[in-house]
Design an enzyme around this catalytic site. Structure first.
Site, short mmCIF file in Angstrom:
data_model
loop_
_atom_site.label_atom_id
_atom_site.label_comp_id
_atom_site.label_asym_id
_atom_site.label_seq_id
_atom_site.Cartn_x
_atom_site.Cartn_y
_atom_site.Cartn_z
N TRP A 62 71.42 58.98 -29.66
CA TRP A 62 71.82 57.82 -30.25
C TRP A 62 73.07 57.24 -29.89
O TRP A 62 73.51 56.04 -29.78
CB TRP A 62 71.90 57.97 -31.76
CG TRP A 62 72.38 56.91 -32.60
CD1 TRP A 62 71.74 56.00 -33.19
CD2 TRP A 62 73.89 56.73 -32.88
NE1 TRP A 62 72.48 54.94 -33.86
CE2 TRP A 62 73.80 55.51 -33.85
CE3 TRP A 62 74.95 57.18 -32.68
CZ2 TRP A 62 74.88 54.80 -34.03
CZ3 TRP A 62 76.04 56.78 -33.26
CH2 TRP A 62 76.30 55.59 -33.89
N HIS A 63 74.16 58.29 -29.49
CA HIS A 63 75.24 57.78 -28.94
C HIS A 63 75.43 57.03 -27.96
O HIS A 63 76.34 56.32 -27.22
CB HIS A 63 76.38 59.05 -28.92
CG HIS A 63 76.72 59.40 -30.37
ND1 HIS A 63 76.03 60.30 -30.94
CD2 HIS A 63 77.95 59.04 -30.97
CE1 HIS A 63 76.69 60.61 -31.95
NE2 HIS A 63 77.81 59.84 -32.30
N GLY A 64 74.29 57.45 -26.87
CA GLY A 64 74.56 56.78 -25.36
C GLY A 64 73.48 57.43 -24.68
O GLY A 64 72.92 58.32 -24.62
#
Lengths: 301, 479
Positions: free
Chosen positions: B325-327
């Protein structure tokens, strides 16, 4: 709501007044060199360009030798701030007092201000740095600079001068370096600087936008007076590197300036620099005299 | 528009005054005004992406109503999937398209099939991961009949785009935030004052702690091959403070700003670096995202009330997805997986809910055992942060192996200043002091009013001096 707004405004007002008073009293020409230039009043004539000009061209000598009608102010900054682009042009315009058409503009052209990192070709990174980022210059105390444009994390502005600084900005904007340099220190400085610039050399490419904006800057300033481009003398090692990077730089500058190009690179052996980049303080007056003489010759005065 | 920008410094007071003086009479007017300023706030980055958020809101607004109206489970499911696919479709396209094509090409290259990845020059819309998750939670909750579908489009659109938390959270649940758009807001002095204190503390965390740490962190991570072991350790520790200051600072400003407009947002961080184990850390770090994954992914997968094998799988999935989700980078996936590895032993031994209270509750100082537990948890967290911060997994691995090189001289030109250590110490002390409360600088025990104002004045001064306004974005904007 009334109580909230009253307390908030009272707190804000006291904070602003105290901070403003402090900056007003303690921001001297020895504290933050950028701040001092930003808060100076508007001028009709300028010396522009990078730190080579900021340290190396003395306005007082130009005024004396050229018999200038208006005072000329050294509004040159470090090379990462004084880059030819829309924001720097805007910053110059904000400082410009439109007097008549007798102004003089000396623009020091530094090869490195025409080269950008390839990753930065879609933007103008200098727009976030003062003086380019300052919306309201020429005001003292300048809260905008204090809150945003501050030379991060530079505390000089709020620490009163102890008189031991190695530099100060004189009344017409030149940065005067008072530090003494012996030959060992100079050699060491040149070595370090050359290492930095050699790395830079490998990571930058020519940025045509910069040439375009220099032309625009010249066109804008020409409305108010004479514009000259100057290439300052540097250390031999630096000159070799620059000639390797851009052998046709002089021709390009000559073309952009319509021949009003004062090329002092041939004096690179004559004047010793402090770090390969900036001429020593003791040579500033004589270099400025040469610039003044060249201007006189070109203007046939 | 960044919270630490000149534009926001004008935007916030103007919006605040207009909201309470011009639009305060009617609920509809308040919501409409909030929607307008939220779109202005978001459009400041790139107005083209407004269409994305508007479309996403429209799809979810219609989907919510259709789910509620539908008589059959299949039809309800159909609209739920329309909502989920639209949101995840946007997220997948804008955030993960290039990652998937490049990873696929790398895979083919590894088995000897030479191919060039087909990549698009896609700009990542700011905050897309945050608002898509927020709006998805609404349709899922309506589907689960945990809330009624919203009938008022203005209230719903304002909920999705509510500017304080739009671009970097907290990721609010519709159940908590949407009902607040249905009640006319009245100004409360206490709420306003708390909001201002939170904004002040959030700014301090961002511009004094995070941005000062960032200078050294950037130097170390850019030159980790020449940095000494000591510098690498310091780099990782400073990054831990940078990311915490940056992200929790944003959350504080967001919560504080929301309070100024009469809203209460959920707490996103509860002094996570005083956690005694990794399970506690994850109950205290980015709470809005952790609970989102818990409620909408982990529990539907069966959570921990399944066989051990399945529980391990579920935990692994949740951490890896959270990392992703972060990247769109393998570094985030490894970071997630590493945290799963930290967490799993606690789960398997049934110790994951051992530390649900606050450390050293009703005591001034922790005991030695707690100190050791906090220190080791922080150490493990820092190690994982190296993956989070590095450009590639290879870089992170080299960084970690170089730490053990036993070279503890200072090699880099850049050194962390004493001032940064001083600020971090102050920060840690304040955090320790408020570990039991939701507010950092309510400082109720400072009964002498003037002292309170001296603290505010000092914080403002530090912010003014060290504020790199307009220069540094918040780290979580990229997610």
């Amino acid at each position: 709501m009334g109580r909230f707004l009253f307390k908030l405004s009272l707190f804000g007002t006291i904070f602003t007044i105290l901070c403003g008073l402090y900056i007003y009293l303690f921001a001297t020409n020895k504290s933050d060199t950028i701040y001092i230039k930003i808060i100076s009043p508007k001028y009709c004539s300028f010396i522009l360009g990078s730190s080579r000009a900021s340290q190396g061209i003395e306005p007082l000598v130009l005024m004396k030798n050229l018999n200038l009608k208006h005072e000329i102010y050294n509004y040159a900054f470090t090379v990462n701030r004084a880059v030819w682009g829309p924001s720097h042009l805007k910053a110059i315009k904000k400082k410009l007092k439109k007097c008549d058409t007798s102004a003089l503009f000396i623009i020091e052209c530094n090869l490195w201000s025409f080269y950008s990192k390839s990753s930065k070709l879609n933007s103008f990174p200098e727009e976030n740095a003062p003086p380019n980022s300052i919306v309201f210059p020429n005001i003292h105390p300048n809260f905008e600079y204090f809150s945003g444009g501050y030379d991060f994390p530079n505390l000089h502005l709020i620490i009163p001068s102890d008189g031991k600084e190695n530099s100060y900005v004189n009344e017409l904007g030149r940065m005067v370096i008072t530090k003494k340099f012996d030959s060992t220190l100079i050699d060491q400085n040149i070595k370090t600087k050359m290492k930095t610039y050699a790395n830079k050399f490998n990571s930058v490419i020519k940025d045509e936008r910069r040439f375009k904006y220099l032309s625009e800057t010249i066109a804008e300033l020409s409305k108010y007076g004479e514009v000259f481009l100057v290439r300052m003398p540097v250390a031999n090692e630096m000159l070799v590197l620059e000639e390797e990077l851009a052998p046709k730089f002089d021709e390009r500058m000559k073309a952009i300036s319509n021949g009003r190009y004062i090329n002092l690179k041939y004096l690179s052996n004559t004047y010793i620099t402090t770090d390969g980049n900036h001429i020593q303080n003791k040579y500033v007056d004589s270099v400025t005299c040469i610039i003044a003489d060249s201007v006189n010759i070109q203007l046939k005065r | 528009m960044l919270f630490n920008s000149f534009e926001f410094a004008l935007f916030l007071p103007l919006s605040f005054l207009l909201y309470w003086f011009v639009f305060k009479k009617h609920l509809k007017a308040q919501n409409f005004f909030l929607l307008a300023i939220s779109y202005l706030f978001y459009g400041w980055w790139d107005w083209r992406f407004l269409s994305l958020i508007a479309f996403s809101s429209l799809v979810d607004f219609i989907a919510g109503q259709q789910i509620e109206k539908s008589n059959t489970k299949a039809r309800k499911k159909l609209f739920l999937w329309i909502s989920i696919c639209t949101n995840l479709g946007f997220l997948g396209f804008f955030k993960y398209f290039n990652f998937f094509t490049e990873s696929f090409a790398d895979m083919l290259n590894m088995v000897g099939m030479q191919t060039n990845p087909w990549s698009l020059n896609v700009i990542l819309p700011v905050g897309i991961s945050f608002y898509t998750f927020q709006t998805m939670s609404y349709t899922i909750d309506v589907y689960r009949e945990q809330m009624k579908a919203e009938k008022d489009p203005i209230a719903f659109f304002a909920y999705v785009s509510f500017f304080p938390q739009l671009v970097a959270g907290p990721i609010e649940r519709a159940v908590n935030l949407l009902p607040q758009f249905k009640i006319k807001r009245e100004f409360s002095y206490e709420q306003g004052a708390d909001g201002m204190r939170l904004i002040l503390w959030g700014l301090f965390k961002k511009v004094v702690i995070a941005d000062n740490c960032a200078i050294f962190v950037n130097e170390v991570f850019a030159n980790y091959q020449t940095a000494s072991g000591l510098e690498l350790i310091l780099g990782a520790v400073f990054f831990a403070f940078q990311i915490y200051g940056d992200f929790s600072g944003y959350s504080d400003i967001a919560i504080g700003t929301a309070k100024l407009f009469g809203f209460d947002l959920m707490t996103n961080f509860r002094t996570p670096y005083f956690s005694r184990d990794m399970a506690e850390f994850w109950r205290r770090w980015h709470i809005s995202l952790s609970t989102w994954f818990r409620d909408y992914v982990y529990i539907p997968l069966g959570g921990s009330r399944v066989g051990k094998g399945r529980a391990v799988f579920n935990t692994f999935v949740i951490f890896v997805v959270s990392g992703f989700w972060h990247g769109a980078n393998w570094t985030f996936i490894v970071w997630g997986a590493l945290n799963a590895v930290y967490f799993l032993p606690l789960l398997l031994m049934g110790k994951n809910r051992k530390n649900t209270d606050t450390v050293a509750e009703n005591r001034v100082l922790p005991n030695l055992r707690e100190l050791w537990q906090m220190g080791s948890t922080f150490g493990l967290t820092c190690l994982a942060w190296v993956f989070f911060r590095s450009e590639s997994v290879g870089d992170a691995w080299s960084y970690i192996t170089r730490i053990s090189s036993m070279n503890y001289r200072l090699n880099l030109n850049m050194r962390p200043s004493l001032f940064v250590f001083f600020c971090i110490t102050i920060f840690v002390l304040v955090e320790w002091q408020i570990r039991n409360s939701n507010f950092a600088i309510r400082i109720k025990h400072l009964r002498v009013k003037i002292l309170r104002y001296v603290v505010y004045f000092g914080l403002l001064l530090l912010i003014g001096l060290f504020g790199a306004f307009n220069e540094t974005e918040f780290i979580y904007f990229q997610f």
